[in-house]
Design a protein around this motif. Structure first.
Motif, PDB file in Angstrom:
ATOM      1  N   ILE A 284     -32.858  16.622   1.563  1.00 20.64           N
ATOM      2  CA  ILE A 284     -33.098  15.700   2.537  1.00 20.64           C
ATOM      3  C   ILE A 284     -32.330  16.049   3.596  1.00 20.64           C
ATOM      4  CG2 ILE A 284     -33.460  13.379   3.159  1.00 20.64           C
ATOM      5  CD1 ILE A 284     -34.391  12.612   0.645  1.00 20.64           C
ATOM      6  N   ALA A 285     -32.792  16.318   4.893  1.00 23.26           N
ATOM      7  CA  ALA A 285     -32.002  16.498   5.979  1.00 23.26           C
ATOM      8  C   ALA A 285     -32.458  15.411   6.963  1.00 23.26           C
ATOM      9  CB  ALA A 285     -31.933  18.020   6.464  1.00 23.26           C
ATOM     10  N   TYR A 286     -31.574  14.826   7.800  1.00 25.38           N
ATOM     11  CA  TYR A 286     -32.106  13.994   8.926  1.00 25.38           C
ATOM     12  C   TYR A 286     -31.023  13.845   9.916  1.00 25.38           C
ATOM     13  CZ  TYR A 286     -29.019  10.854   6.647  1.00 25.38           C
ATOM     14  OH  TYR A 286     -27.579  10.224   6.017  1.00 25.38           O
ATOM     15  N   THR A 287     -31.842  13.337  11.177  1.00 29.95           N
ATOM     16  CA  THR A 287     -30.842  13.131  12.590  1.00 29.95           C
ATOM     17  C   THR A 287     -30.961  11.617  12.906  1.00 29.95           C
ATOM     18  OG1 THR A 287     -32.603  13.581  14.007  1.00 29.95           O
ATOM     19  CG2 THR A 287     -31.281  15.499  13.339  1.00 29.95           C
ATOM     20  N   GLY A 288     -29.915  11.032  13.385  1.00 32.61           N
ATOM     21  CA  GLY A 288     -29.899   9.731  14.103  1.00 32.61           C
ATOM     22  C   GLY A 288     -29.577   9.579  15.533  1.00 32.61           C
ATOM     23  N   ILE A 289     -29.268   8.354  15.820  1.00 35.13           N
ATOM     24  CA  ILE A 289     -29.254   8.295  17.382  1.00 35.13           C
ATOM     25  C   ILE A 289     -28.024   7.340  17.317  1.00 35.13           C
ATOM     26  CG2 ILE A 289     -30.036   7.225  19.302  1.00 35.13           C
ATOM     27  CD1 ILE A 289     -32.913   8.161  18.852  1.00 35.13           C
ATOM     28  N   THR A 290     -26.854   7.274  18.070  1.00 33.94           N
ATOM     29  CA  THR A 290     -25.698   6.503  17.777  1.00 33.94           C
ATOM     30  C   THR A 290     -26.220   5.205  18.611  1.00 33.94           C
ATOM     31  OG1 THR A 290     -24.698   7.376  19.916  1.00 33.94           O
ATOM     32  CG2 THR A 290     -23.916   8.355  17.692  1.00 33.94           C
ATOM     33  N   SER A 291     -25.647   4.190  18.335  1.00 34.83           N
ATOM     34  CA  SER A 291     -26.177   2.824  19.190  1.00 34.83           C
ATOM     35  C   SER A 291     -25.477   2.742  20.340  1.00 34.83           C
ATOM     36  CB  SER A 291     -25.813   1.831  18.191  1.00 34.83           C
ATOM     37  OG  SER A 291     -24.572   1.544  18.072  1.00 34.83           O
ATOM     38  N   ASP A 292     -24.198   3.379  20.549  1.00 36.87           N
ATOM     39  CA  ASP A 292     -23.552   3.039  21.998  1.00 36.87           C
ATOM     40  C   ASP A 292     -23.947   4.161  22.985  1.00 36.87           C
ATOM     41  OD1 ASP A 292     -22.465   5.045  20.323  1.00 36.87           O
ATOM     42  OD2 ASP A 292     -20.201   4.812  20.699  1.00 36.87           O
ATOM     43  N   THR A 293     -24.117   5.533  22.613  1.00 35.77           N
ATOM     44  CA  THR A 293     -24.441   6.439  23.561  1.00 35.77           C
ATOM     45  C   THR A 293     -25.807   7.131  23.429  1.00 35.77           C
ATOM     46  OG1 THR A 293     -23.554   8.185  22.326  1.00 35.77           O
ATOM     47  CG2 THR A 293     -22.128   7.251  23.436  1.00 35.77           C
ATOM     48  N   GLN A 294     -26.786   6.679  22.321  1.00 37.60           N
ATOM     49  CA  GLN A 294     -27.887   7.007  22.283  1.00 37.60           C
ATOM     50  C   GLN A 294     -28.076   8.661  22.107  1.00 37.60           C
ATOM     51  OE1 GLN A 294     -30.806   4.936  22.041  1.00 37.60           O
ATOM     52  NE2 GLN A 294     -29.187   3.618  21.726  1.00 37.60           N
ATOM     53  N   THR A 295     -26.862   9.294  21.545  1.00 35.56           N
ATOM     54  CA  THR A 295     -26.820  10.708  21.358  1.00 35.56           C
ATOM     55  C   THR A 295     -27.460  11.052  20.038  1.00 35.56           C
ATOM     56  OG1 THR A 295     -24.507  10.321  22.126  1.00 35.56           O
ATOM     57  CG2 THR A 295     -25.244  12.505  22.159  1.00 35.56           C
ATOM     58  N   LEU A 296     -28.051  12.229  19.826  1.00 36.02           N
ATOM     59  CA  LEU A 296     -28.660  12.454  18.780  1.00 36.02           C
ATOM     60  C   LEU A 296     -27.419  13.066  17.699  1.00 36.02           C
ATOM     61  CD1 LEU A 296     -31.972  14.451  19.446  1.00 36.02           C
ATOM     62  CD2 LEU A 296     -31.559  12.307  18.020  1.00 36.02           C
ATOM     63  N   VAL A 297     -27.341  12.481  16.438  1.00 37.62           N
ATOM     64  CA  VAL A 297     -26.286  12.976  15.652  1.00 37.62           C
ATOM     65  C   VAL A 297     -26.892  13.839  14.328  1.00 37.62           C
ATOM     66  CG1 VAL A 297     -24.485  12.534  14.154  1.00 37.62           C
ATOM     67  CG2 VAL A 297     -24.754  11.270  16.355  1.00 37.62           C
TER      68      VAL A 297
END
Length: 108
Positions: A18-31
């Protein structure tokens, strides 16, 4: 939900990557997060236990079905019908559930 990923029964007892990406709550950047292998198995959310009752009632089997109406901007509903004698006489009851199977961004 709660960091869980659900699979069909056909994938049980298998290992998946499993590989996934997320979004930070402060800068809305993809991680991007690293992928990792996980074992697919049964996850019991709560152990089966008897429910104490004061009076026995005549309950029918629960009859669930998917919502026949396709409404935009609304999660899919699961309708549930059953009969009960809880009020002293047999009556028909219904309720709906709208389970959210996808994560939300920023709690929206």
């Amino acid at each position: 939900a709660n960091g869980r990923i659900y699979f069909p029964a056909t994938d049980e007892d298998r290992t998946v990557d499993i590989a996934y990406t997320g979004i930070t709550s402060d800068t809305q950047t993809l991680v991007k997060f690293a992928s990792a292998p996980y074992y697919v198995g049964l996850n019991v959310e709560k152990a089966e236990a008897p429910i104490p009752i004061d009076q026995a009632v005549d309950e029918t089997t629960l009859a669930p079905f998917l919502d026949p109406f396709d409404m935009p901007n609304r999660p899919g509903l699961i309708w549930m019908f059953y009969a009960s004698t809880r009020a002293g006489a047999t009556d028909l009851y219904f309720q709906t559930m709208a389970p959210r199977f996808t994560p939300t961004v920023n709690g929206k």
